[in-house]
Scaffold this motif. Structure first.
Motif, short mmCIF file in Angstrom:
data_model
loop_
_atom_site.label_atom_id
_atom_site.label_comp_id
_atom_site.label_asym_id
_atom_site.label_seq_id
_atom_site.Cartn_x
_atom_site.Cartn_y
_atom_site.Cartn_z
N GLY A 159 -13.91 -44.51 -6.19
CA GLY A 159 -14.02 -45.61 -7.14
C GLY A 159 -13.99 -45.09 -8.57
O GLY A 159 -13.20 -45.57 -9.40
N CYS A 160 -14.82 -44.09 -8.85
CA CYS A 160 -14.83 -43.48 -10.18
C CYS A 160 -13.53 -42.74 -10.46
O CYS A 160 -13.01 -42.74 -11.59
CB CYS A 160 -16.01 -42.52 -10.31
N ARG A 161 -12.99 -42.13 -9.43
CA ARG A 161 -11.72 -41.40 -9.57
C ARG A 161 -10.60 -42.36 -9.96
O ARG A 161 -9.78 -42.06 -10.85
CB ARG A 161 -11.39 -40.71 -8.24
N ALA A 162 -10.56 -43.53 -9.31
CA ALA A 162 -9.53 -44.52 -9.61
C ALA A 162 -9.69 -45.05 -11.03
O ALA A 162 -8.69 -45.27 -11.73
CB ALA A 162 -9.61 -45.66 -8.61
N MET A 163 -10.93 -45.24 -11.45
CA MET A 163 -11.18 -45.71 -12.81
C MET A 163 -10.62 -44.72 -13.83
O MET A 163 -9.91 -45.10 -14.78
CB MET A 163 -12.67 -45.91 -13.04
N MET A 164 -10.91 -43.43 -13.64
CA MET A 164 -10.39 -42.40 -14.54
C MET A 164 -8.87 -42.33 -14.47
O MET A 164 -8.18 -42.21 -15.50
CB MET A 164 -11.00 -41.04 -14.17
N LEU A 165 -8.31 -42.42 -13.27
CA LEU A 165 -6.87 -42.34 -13.09
C LEU A 165 -6.16 -43.46 -13.85
O LEU A 165 -5.12 -43.23 -14.50
CB LEU A 165 -6.53 -42.42 -11.59
N GLU A 166 -6.71 -44.66 -13.81
CA GLU A 166 -6.05 -45.80 -14.46
C GLU A 166 -6.12 -45.72 -15.98
O GLU A 166 -5.24 -46.24 -16.67
CB GLU A 166 -6.67 -47.12 -13.98
N THR A 167 -7.15 -45.09 -16.53
CA THR A 167 -7.20 -44.94 -17.99
C THR A 167 -6.08 -44.02 -18.48
O THR A 167 -5.62 -44.15 -19.62
CB THR A 167 -8.56 -44.35 -18.44
N GLU A 265 -6.47 -42.08 0.50
CA GLU A 265 -7.76 -41.50 0.87
C GLU A 265 -8.90 -42.49 0.65
O GLU A 265 -9.86 -42.54 1.43
CB GLU A 265 -8.01 -40.22 0.06
N PHE A 266 -8.78 -43.29 -0.39
CA PHE A 266 -9.76 -44.35 -0.66
C PHE A 266 -9.82 -45.31 0.53
O PHE A 266 -10.91 -45.68 1.01
CB PHE A 266 -9.33 -45.08 -1.94
N LEU A 267 -8.66 -45.72 1.02
CA LEU A 267 -8.61 -46.64 2.16
C LEU A 267 -9.18 -46.00 3.43
O LEU A 267 -9.83 -46.69 4.24
CB LEU A 267 -7.17 -47.08 2.41
#
Length: 337
Positions: A159-167, A265-267
């Motif tokens: 979740g945090c990884r995706a947030m950073m990735l999208e920024t 991997e999230f899924l």
């Protein structure tokens, strides 16, 4: 003497002068006293003076009460205005009230109903651009190196990884679109739709971020990390796009491939129960036209499909440059998310 004072006061009142304090103005007619002494006339006038002062005081009291009531009403109107999200403007600009098919009001002002869509989840997620030349290899190795600190810091906190990735993922489209826009203005040339295509990509990635922020509340040090990474990446990518657009688009293509891997991997963690499959945020349901009972799994699935589309667009843009052509010479894949 009192009779003289009374007559003098009568003259002043007839001339329009008021003896009443506080600015209270009234039409007053005084008739001559008949059958009373001068002193009685003076007392009568004094009685009138006292009554007028009393009336003035009561009028001031009423005026204060009215002002207080107006302030309360004004405060209530302001509250109602805030609740209705209506901003009055001298310029006559206001957002029209949009009603959905079910009769409810459209709740978002960051995107409109005609900007929503259903993601194509049937897209091939396994496609990979094999590095063929020096620039491709530089791009591929750069992305792999950038992944190392991300894996160390976030590990399996997707979740945090995706947030950073999208920024980070929302930056290239904006930079590319901006530079193509300036180029179009300088050379008086059309962009072939690529300005809009890249800005669409940036906006789509930003909506991914808005969804993730709703799901994962970032901590203060994560916000600081986002600020630092965004500042470095924006300036670095800006310079890179000026020097070599083909390398810039290839790097973005490989970044999108890594994004597909991360969301896969999230899924896996959602399916295994390591991450709770919570209900989807309302903003995601409306933006991707998901069912009302959609869950986190549905949101991650459509975001992964978006990343696959961005992968294809950026590898395609890089291929155009490798063929010695400009982007405007090939029609942009508008609406291809």
């Amino acid at each position: 003497m009192n009779l003289f004072v009374v007559r003098s006061a009568m003259r002043r009142l007839i001339k329009g002068r008021s003896y009443v304090s506080g600015g209270a103005r009234s039409a007053v007619i005084l008739r001559p006293a008949v059958g009373i002494s001068a002193r009685e006339s003076g007392m009568a006038f004094e009685g009138f003076w006292w009554r007028m002062m009393s009336d003035s005081a009561s009028m001031e009291k009423v005026s204060l009460q009215n002002e207080k009531g107006k302030k309360e009403n004004s405060g209530a109107e302001k509250e109602r205005s805030k609740e209705n999200r209506v901003v009055s403007s001298y310029w006559g600009l206001s957002q029209p009230k949009i009603i959905r098919e079910d009769g409810t009001e459209w709740p978002w002002n960051c995107f409109m109903p005609w900007e929503t869509y259903r993601a194509d989840v049937s897209i091939d997620l396994t496609k990979h651009h094999v590095p063929k030349n020096f620039i491709d290899k530089v791009a591929y190795r750069t992305v792999k190196i950038l992944r190392i600190p991300t894996d160390i810091f976030f590990q399996r906190r997707y979740g945090c990884r995706a947030m950073m990735l999208e920024t980070v993922a929302a930056v290239p489209g904006m930079v590319g679109g901006m530079l193509l826009h300036l180029r179009s203005l300088r050379k008086f040339q059309q962009s072939g739709g690529w300005i809009k295509a890249l800005l669409e990509e940036a906006e789509n990635e930003r909506m991914h971020l808005m969804t993730m922020v709703d799901l994962v509340q970032p901590k203060w040090y994560e916000r600081l990390l986002v600020l630092t990474v965004q500042g470095i990446f924006f300036n670095a990518f800006f310079v890179l796009y000026i020097l070599s657009p083909k390398l810039a688009h290839r790097i973005v293509g490989y970044l999108e491939e890594e994004a597909i891997h991360s969301y896969t991997e999230f899924l896996k963690d959602i399916n295994s129960g390591a991450i709770k499959n919570v209900p989807a945020p309302a903003i995601a349901i409306d933006y991707w036209r998901l069912p009302k009972d959609a869950t986190l799994k549905d949101v991650v699935t459509v975001i992964r499909a978006d990343e696959a589309h961005h992968r294809d667009v950026n590898h395609f843009a890089s291929d155009i440059h490798f063929q010695g052509k400009e982007l405007r010479e090939a029609p942009a894949p508008l609406g291809y998310r």
